[in-house]
Design an enzyme around this catalytic site. Structure first.
Site, PDB file in Angstrom:
ATOM      1  N   GLU A  51      -3.011   2.116  -7.846  1.00  0.00           N
ATOM      2  CA  GLU A  51      -3.937   2.224  -6.721  1.00  0.00           C
ATOM      3  C   GLU A  51      -5.375   2.342  -7.225  1.00  0.00           C
ATOM      4  O   GLU A  51      -5.658   3.043  -8.192  1.00  0.00           O
ATOM      5  CB  GLU A  51      -3.584   3.449  -5.875  1.00  0.00           C
ATOM      6  N   LYS A 125      -3.196  -0.083   3.306  1.00  0.00           N
ATOM      7  CA  LYS A 125      -2.612   1.257   3.356  1.00  0.00           C
ATOM      8  C   LYS A 125      -2.540   1.749   4.801  1.00  0.00           C
ATOM      9  O   LYS A 125      -3.553   1.824   5.495  1.00  0.00           O
ATOM     10  CB  LYS A 125      -3.458   2.204   2.502  1.00  0.00           C
ATOM     11  N   CYS A 166       0.545   4.715  -2.087  1.00  0.00           N
ATOM     12  CA  CYS A 166       0.350   6.153  -2.273  1.00  0.00           C
ATOM     13  C   CYS A 166       0.890   6.995  -1.108  1.00  0.00           C
ATOM     14  O   CYS A 166       2.088   7.202  -0.989  1.00  0.00           O
ATOM     15  CB  CYS A 166      -1.127   6.432  -2.533  1.00  0.00           C
TER      16      CYS A 166
END
Length: 288
Positions: A51, A125, A166
């Site tokens: 990331e 995301k 994440c």
């Protein structure tokens, strides 16, 4: 839906020292490490970056480092395409700050690029990292970032892969949906910190694997001396039974993992949860 992995496939997780203020240096370093990985294990077919590998993981910096994906001059996009084409690999390009020119929104975006150097999917995301643990860490991505609006699956020549970033790892619905639609793995570029990492990083990877009987792969940045945000590191792969096949430490390291369809079939045959779910009692989140 069966879990389809067409044959054994080797994956490389590149835990690199990136996320520094020098974008070009970050990109060159990522390329060098991938070049080295392919020299060491030339049969590698899927490569994963961490990331925000090309920029500081800092809400005040995301806009400055952002790129328009469609811009022919976008440096991160171009080098990721070049790497994938040069080595004929499927590249899960970590994540980079993306700017949407239609509305100037900034996203934390993972590009998935095929062997010809073409973008075949992108994941924005979904779940923004907005947390406040008293006396430990406060971080609010939503100050500058906008969340995505879809679960991302991508067809590769090896089968289907689900992709998250994440904090997405904490939300099991994404992996459930991908797995029930045939994904053999969930891949999460991520940068858990040194507070949440030791608590939940490995635990969540194993949970996503056990719940869905698929492989789960996490790719973190290495620690960056002097950086205000320190990633947990510990890139890893959990197999469909929740066994940790490999795990890095906190420093720069490349992990190689062979994903095997027989392991998926054996796991599912022994504990057949995929055929024993009670959708007459509770809803199937993948049915929408």
């Amino acid at each position: 839906m069966s879990y389809i992995l067409k044959s054994k496939v080797k994956v490389a997780l590149i835990q690199l020292v990136g996320s520094t203020p020098d974008k070009l240096a970050n990109l060159k370093h990522a390329k060098a490490l991938i070049d080295n990985a392919m020299q060491r294990e030339p049969e590698t077919k899927i490569v994963v970056l961490p990331e925000c590998f090309n920029s500081p993981y800092d809400v005040t910096q995301f806009a400055k480092y952002s790129e328009v994906i469609e811009d022919p001059e976008a440096p991160s996009v171009n080098i990721l395409k070049e790497i994938a084409k040069t080595h004929a690999i499927t590249l899960i390009g970590g994540s980079i700050p993306e700017r949407d020119p239609a509305n100037d929104n900034i996203y934390n975006t993972c590009l998935i690029i095929n062997e010809e150097g073409s973008i075949i999917a992108k994941h924005r995301k979904l779940h923004l990292f907005d947390i406040d643990i008293p006396n430990k860490i406060t971080f609010k991505e939503s100050i500058t970032l906008t969340g995505g609006d879809k679960v991302t699956m991508v067809d590769t020549k090896y089968g289907k892969i689900g992709v998250g970033i994440c904090y997405d790892l904490r939300f099991p619905e994404m992996a459930m949906i991908a797995a029930r639609k045939g994904a053999f793995a969930m891949i999460y570029p991520g940068a858990f910190n040194t507070v949440t990492g030791p608590l939940h990083w490995q635990l969540l990877a194993r949970a996503r694997s056990v719940d869905n009987q698929i492989y789960t792969l996490l790719c973190s940045p290495a620690r960056v001396p002097g950086s205000p945000y320190q990633a947990w590191g510990h890139s890893l792969c959990s197999d469909p039974s929740g066994k940790i096949l490999c795990e890095a430490d906190i420093n720069e390291e490349t992990l190689f993992i062979d994903l095997d369809p027989e392991v998926i079939e054996t796991t599912r045959g022994g504990i057949p949860i995929t055929t024993q779910r009670r959708f007459d009692v509770y809803p199937d989140v993948s049915s929408k």
